[in-house]
Design a protein around this motif. Structure first.
Motif, PDB file in Angstrom:
ATOM      1  N   THR A  33     -26.415   4.963  -1.454  1.00 57.72           N
ATOM      2  CA  THR A  33     -26.336   4.121  -0.256  1.00 57.72           C
ATOM      3  C   THR A  33     -25.127   3.193  -0.256  1.00 57.72           C
ATOM      4  O   THR A  33     -24.928   2.470   0.711  1.00 57.72           O
ATOM      5  CB  THR A  33     -27.612   3.264  -0.122  1.00 57.72           C
ATOM      6  N   ASP A  34     -24.328   3.210  -1.316  1.00 60.42           N
ATOM      7  CA  ASP A  34     -23.130   2.363  -1.356  1.00 60.42           C
ATOM      8  C   ASP A  34     -22.097   2.873  -0.354  1.00 60.42           C
ATOM      9  O   ASP A  34     -21.816   4.072  -0.298  1.00 60.42           O
ATOM     10  CB  ASP A  34     -22.517   2.341  -2.753  1.00 60.42           C
ATOM     11  N   ALA A  35     -21.547   1.969   0.394  1.00 58.49           N
ATOM     12  CA  ALA A  35     -20.541   2.327   1.394  1.00 58.49           C
ATOM     13  C   ALA A  35     -19.224   2.674   0.705  1.00 58.49           C
ATOM     14  O   ALA A  35     -18.919   2.169  -0.377  1.00 58.49           O
ATOM     15  CB  ALA A  35     -20.337   1.168   2.360  1.00 58.49           C
ATOM     16  N   ALA A  36     -18.446   3.530   1.354  1.00 55.22           N
ATOM     17  CA  ALA A  36     -17.144   3.924   0.817  1.00 55.22           C
ATOM     18  C   ALA A  36     -16.245   2.706   0.643  1.00 55.22           C
ATOM     19  O   ALA A  36     -15.476   2.630  -0.311  1.00 55.22           O
ATOM     20  CB  ALA A  36     -16.493   4.952   1.724  1.00 55.22           C
ATOM     21  N   LYS A  37     -16.365   1.740   1.546  1.00 55.36           N
ATOM     22  CA  LYS A  37     -15.554   0.524   1.453  1.00 55.36           C
ATOM     23  C   LYS A  37     -15.845  -0.206   0.145  1.00 55.36           C
ATOM     24  O   LYS A  37     -14.922  -0.674  -0.525  1.00 55.36           O
ATOM     25  CB  LYS A  37     -15.862  -0.384   2.642  1.00 55.36           C
ATOM     26  N   GLN A  38     -17.107  -0.280  -0.232  1.00 46.48           N
ATOM     27  CA  GLN A  38     -17.481  -0.950  -1.473  1.00 46.48           C
ATOM     28  C   GLN A  38     -16.932  -0.198  -2.682  1.00 46.48           C
ATOM     29  O   GLN A  38     -16.466  -0.810  -3.638  1.00 46.48           O
ATOM     30  CB  GLN A  38     -19.001  -1.047  -1.590  1.00 46.48           C
ATOM     31  N   LYS A  39     -16.985   1.114  -2.645  1.00 44.72           N
ATOM     32  CA  LYS A  39     -16.477   1.923  -3.749  1.00 44.72           C
ATOM     33  C   LYS A  39     -14.969   1.721  -3.910  1.00 44.72           C
ATOM     34  O   LYS A  39     -14.474   1.537  -5.020  1.00 44.72           O
ATOM     35  CB  LYS A  39     -16.774   3.402  -3.521  1.00 44.72           C
ATOM     36  N   VAL A  40     -14.260   1.783  -2.799  1.00 48.97           N
ATOM     37  CA  VAL A  40     -12.798   1.629  -2.831  1.00 48.97           C
ATOM     38  C   VAL A  40     -12.426   0.272  -3.411  1.00 48.97           C
ATOM     39  O   VAL A  40     -11.587   0.180  -4.315  1.00 48.97           O
ATOM     40  CB  VAL A  40     -12.192   1.812  -1.418  1.00 48.97           C
ATOM     41  N   GLU A  41     -13.066  -0.773  -2.921  1.00 49.24           N
ATOM     42  CA  GLU A  41     -12.724  -2.117  -3.392  1.00 49.24           C
ATOM     43  C   GLU A  41     -13.077  -2.307  -4.861  1.00 49.24           C
ATOM     44  O   GLU A  41     -12.296  -2.861  -5.632  1.00 49.24           O
ATOM     45  CB  GLU A  41     -13.424  -3.181  -2.546  1.00 49.24           C
ATOM     46  N   GLU A  58      -2.077 -11.035  -2.111  1.00 57.62           N
ATOM     47  CA  GLU A  58      -3.365 -11.421  -1.529  1.00 57.62           C
ATOM     48  C   GLU A  58      -3.411 -11.257  -0.016  1.00 57.62           C
ATOM     49  O   GLU A  58      -4.435 -10.877   0.534  1.00 57.62           O
ATOM     50  CB  GLU A  58      -3.711 -12.858  -1.899  1.00 57.62           C
ATOM     51  N   ASP A  59      -2.305 -11.528   0.659  1.00 56.77           N
ATOM     52  CA  ASP A  59      -2.302 -11.417   2.120  1.00 56.77           C
ATOM     53  C   ASP A  59      -2.266  -9.972   2.601  1.00 56.77           C
ATOM     54  O   ASP A  59      -2.424  -9.710   3.787  1.00 56.77           O
ATOM     55  CB  ASP A  59      -1.140 -12.210   2.722  1.00 56.77           C
ATOM     56  N   GLN A  60      -2.071  -9.011   1.687  1.00 58.09           N
ATOM     57  CA  GLN A  60      -2.029  -7.595   2.056  1.00 58.09           C
ATOM     58  C   GLN A  60      -3.227  -6.825   1.508  1.00 58.09           C
ATOM     59  O   GLN A  60      -3.261  -5.607   1.586  1.00 58.09           O
ATOM     60  CB  GLN A  60      -0.739  -6.960   1.553  1.00 58.09           C
ATOM     61  N   GLU A  61      -4.206  -7.513   0.947  1.00 49.23           N
ATOM     62  CA  GLU A  61      -5.387  -6.849   0.408  1.00 49.23           C
ATOM     63  C   GLU A  61      -6.333  -6.481   1.532  1.00 49.23           C
ATOM     64  O   GLU A  61      -7.168  -7.265   1.950  1.00 49.23           O
ATOM     65  CB  GLU A  61      -6.109  -7.751  -0.603  1.00 49.23           C
ATOM     66  N   ASP A  62      -6.177  -5.286   2.050  1.00 52.19           N
ATOM     67  CA  ASP A  62      -7.105  -4.772   3.044  1.00 52.19           C
ATOM     68  C   ASP A  62      -7.520  -3.369   2.634  1.00 52.19           C
ATOM     69  O   ASP A  62      -6.990  -2.798   1.673  1.00 52.19           O
ATOM     70  CB  ASP A  62      -6.492  -4.802   4.451  1.00 52.19           C
ATOM     71  N   LEU A  63      -8.479  -2.825   3.324  1.00 52.22           N
ATOM     72  CA  LEU A  63      -9.047  -1.534   2.939  1.00 52.22           C
ATOM     73  C   LEU A  63      -8.004  -0.418   2.943  1.00 52.22           C
ATOM     74  O   LEU A  63      -7.952   0.388   2.006  1.00 52.22           O
ATOM     75  CB  LEU A  63     -10.220  -1.182   3.857  1.00 52.22           C
ATOM     76  N   SER A  65      -4.758  -0.589   2.514  1.00 56.25           N
ATOM     77  CA  SER A  65      -3.817  -0.752   1.407  1.00 56.25           C
ATOM     78  C   SER A  65      -4.464  -0.367   0.078  1.00 56.25           C
ATOM     79  O   SER A  65      -3.822   0.237  -0.785  1.00 56.25           O
ATOM     80  CB  SER A  65      -3.312  -2.191   1.346  1.00 56.25           C
ATOM     81  N   MET A  66      -5.732  -0.722  -0.100  1.00 54.49           N
ATOM     82  CA  MET A  66      -6.437  -0.363  -1.332  1.00 54.49           C
ATOM     83  C   MET A  66      -6.595   1.153  -1.437  1.00 54.49           C
ATOM     84  O   MET A  66      -6.406   1.733  -2.509  1.00 54.49           O
ATOM     85  CB  MET A  66      -7.803  -1.038  -1.384  1.00 54.49           C
ATOM     86  N   LYS A  67      -6.916   1.793  -0.324  1.00 50.63           N
ATOM     87  CA  LYS A  67      -7.032   3.266  -0.318  1.00 50.63           C
ATOM     88  C   LYS A  67      -5.692   3.893  -0.686  1.00 50.63           C
ATOM     89  O   LYS A  67      -5.634   4.854  -1.456  1.00 50.63           O
ATOM     90  CB  LYS A  67      -7.469   3.762   1.060  1.00 50.63           C
ATOM     91  N   HIS A  68      -4.627   3.343  -0.122  1.00 47.26           N
ATOM     92  CA  HIS A  68      -3.285   3.858  -0.397  1.00 47.26           C
ATOM     93  C   HIS A  68      -2.946   3.711  -1.881  1.00 47.26           C
ATOM     94  O   HIS A  68      -2.414   4.643  -2.500  1.00 47.26           O
ATOM     95  CB  HIS A  68      -2.266   3.120   0.472  1.00 47.26           C
ATOM     96  N   LYS A  69      -3.279   2.569  -2.465  1.00 50.53           N
ATOM     97  CA  LYS A  69      -3.020   2.338  -3.894  1.00 50.53           C
ATOM     98  C   LYS A  69      -3.798   3.327  -4.753  1.00 50.53           C
ATOM     99  O   LYS A  69      -3.273   3.841  -5.744  1.00 50.53           O
ATOM    100  CB  LYS A  69      -3.415   0.915  -4.300  1.00 50.53           C
ATOM    101  N   LEU A  70      -5.054   3.596  -4.395  1.00 45.36           N
ATOM    102  CA  LEU A  70      -5.851   4.566  -5.157  1.00 45.36           C
ATOM    103  C   LEU A  70      -5.267   5.965  -5.041  1.00 45.36           C
ATOM    104  O   LEU A  70      -5.232   6.710  -6.026  1.00 45.36           O
ATOM    105  CB  LEU A  70      -7.309   4.547  -4.684  1.00 45.36           C
ATOM    106  N   ALA A  71      -4.801   6.319  -3.861  1.00 43.33           N
ATOM    107  CA  ALA A  71      -4.185   7.636  -3.674  1.00 43.33           C
ATOM    108  C   ALA A  71      -2.906   7.754  -4.504  1.00 43.33           C
ATOM    109  O   ALA A  71      -2.651   8.794  -5.129  1.00 43.33           O
ATOM    110  CB  ALA A  71      -3.894   7.886  -2.198  1.00 43.33           C
ATOM    111  N   LEU A  72      -2.104   6.698  -4.538  1.00 49.25           N
ATOM    112  CA  LEU A  72      -0.885   6.709  -5.356  1.00 49.25           C
ATOM    113  C   LEU A  72      -1.217   6.813  -6.839  1.00 49.25           C
ATOM    114  O   LEU A  72      -0.551   7.524  -7.594  1.00 49.25           O
ATOM    115  CB  LEU A  72      -0.049   5.451  -5.102  1.00 49.25           C
ATOM    116  N   TRP A  73      -2.262   6.095  -7.255  1.00 50.65           N
ATOM    117  CA  TRP A  73      -2.677   6.118  -8.662  1.00 50.65           C
ATOM    118  C   TRP A  73      -3.056   7.531  -9.088  1.00 50.65           C
ATOM    119  O   TRP A  73      -2.583   8.022 -10.112  1.00 50.65           O
ATOM    120  CB  TRP A  73      -3.851   5.158  -8.873  1.00 50.65           C
TER     121      TRP A  73
END
Length: 86
Positions: A33-41, A58-63, A65-73
């Motif tokens: 039941t965990d949302a994808a947003k919670q998993k990404v963060e 900190e001013d660029q921490e949004d969903l 950008s986090m998804k993009h960082k995970l994809a790059l990783w």
């Protein structure tokens, strides 16, 4: 932020690999039941804490950008010649 090819597929793999990494680090697995947003963060913050990903300002921490960082990783973790890198 430049969009990378196959970003959605890379993110899907990053979430899978990241969850296994988190479990190996001693965290419980995500629930159904965990949302994808919670998993990404959660995965983003774990990878930043372990210094595997550079933190976003900190001013660029949004969903997105986090998804993009995970994809790059995960893109850097895949072996050369992987089908998603072509």
């Amino acid at each position: 932020m430049k969009k990378i090819k196959n970003e959605q597929a890379l993110l899907k793999i990053a979430l899978s690999v990241g969850e296994k990494y988190a479990i190996n680090r001693g965290f419980k697995s995500f629930g159904a039941t965990d949302a994808a947003k919670q998993k990404v963060e959660a995965l983003y913050r774990l990878l930043v804490q372990d210094k595997l990903v550079h933190p976003l300002p900190e001013d660029q921490e949004d969903l997105l950008s986090m998804k993009h960082k995970l994809a790059l990783w995960i893109q850097k973790q895949l072996p050369e010649g992987h089908e998603l890198l072509k």
